[in-house]
Write a protein that holds these residues in place. Structure first.
Motif, PDB file in Angstrom:
ATOM      1  N   ILE A 150       1.185  -1.190   0.268  1.00 14.43           N
ATOM      2  CA  ILE A 150       0.127   0.218  -0.648  1.00 14.43           C
ATOM      3  C   ILE A 150       0.606   1.121  -0.204  1.00 14.43           C
ATOM      4  N   LEU A 151       2.035   1.018   0.575  1.00 16.21           N
ATOM      5  CA  LEU A 151       2.886   2.350   0.958  1.00 16.21           C
ATOM      6  C   LEU A 151       3.478   2.516  -0.519  1.00 16.21           C
ATOM      7  N   ASN A 152       4.060   1.606  -1.007  1.00 18.43           N
ATOM      8  CA  ASN A 152       4.983   1.839  -2.505  1.00 18.43           C
ATOM      9  C   ASN A 152       3.998   1.808  -3.517  1.00 18.43           C
ATOM     10  N   ALA A 153       2.588   1.687  -2.957  1.00 14.66           N
ATOM     11  CA  ALA A 153       1.632   2.191  -4.306  1.00 14.66           C
ATOM     12  C   ALA A 153       1.439   4.022  -3.846  1.00 14.66           C
ATOM     13  N   VAL A 154       1.417   4.200  -2.753  1.00 14.55           N
ATOM     14  CA  VAL A 154       0.703   5.662  -2.879  1.00 14.55           C
ATOM     15  C   VAL A 154       2.249   6.588  -2.816  1.00 14.55           C
ATOM     16  N   ILE A 155       3.538   5.819  -2.108  1.00 12.85           N
ATOM     17  CA  ILE A 155       4.674   6.625  -2.907  1.00 12.85           C
ATOM     18  C   ILE A 155       4.433   7.173  -4.757  1.00 12.85           C
TER      19      ILE A 155
ATOM     20  N   ILE B 189       1.530   6.485  -7.018  1.00 13.12           N
ATOM     21  CA  ILE B 189       1.076   7.828  -6.438  1.00 13.12           C
ATOM     22  C   ILE B 189       1.419   9.330  -7.032  1.00 13.12           C
ATOM     23  N   ALA B 190       2.397   9.709  -5.691  1.00 13.72           N
ATOM     24  CA  ALA B 190       2.742  10.694  -5.663  1.00 13.72           C
ATOM     25  C   ALA B 190       4.098  11.060  -6.859  1.00 13.72           C
TER      26      ALA B 190
ATOM     27  N   SER C  36       2.089  12.085  -9.641  1.00 14.30           N
ATOM     28  CA  SER C  36       1.974  13.831  -9.357  1.00 14.30           C
ATOM     29  C   SER C  36       2.577  14.910  -9.644  1.00 14.30           C
TER      30      SER C  36
END
Length: 82
Positions: A19-24, A26-27, A30
């Motif tokens: 999940i954290l890799n997915a958030v990174i 996406i960041a 962006s």
């Protein structure tokens, strides 16, 4: 695909890492999009300023207006991304 299976079998810590890799990711995407929008803003801004200026820098971007179809369309896109 292999990492997805690995994360699925490893438990909650691996799920959190996924999940954290997915958030990174996406960041990062962006930030890259903001970078591209900034470059677009600079190019269209100088293209709009080129006919009014005697400085050499805006004239380097005079090709943007004919490429996009004229000053009115460039202005619309410039203000859309602002």
């Amino acid at each position: 695909m292999v990492m997805l299976i690995y994360y699925k079998r490893s438990g909650i810590n691996a799920t959190l890492a996924l999940i954290l890799n997915a958030v990174i990711l996406i960041a990062a995407l962006s930030y890259f999009a903001i970078f591209l929008i900034t470059i677009f803003q600079i190019c269209t801004g100088f293209a709009l300023y080129a006919p009014l200026s005697s400085w050499w820098v805006p004239h380097m971007f005079a090709w943007v207006s004919p490429l996009m179809g004229g000053d009115a369309i460039v202005r619309v896109w410039h203000h859309t991304f602002t």
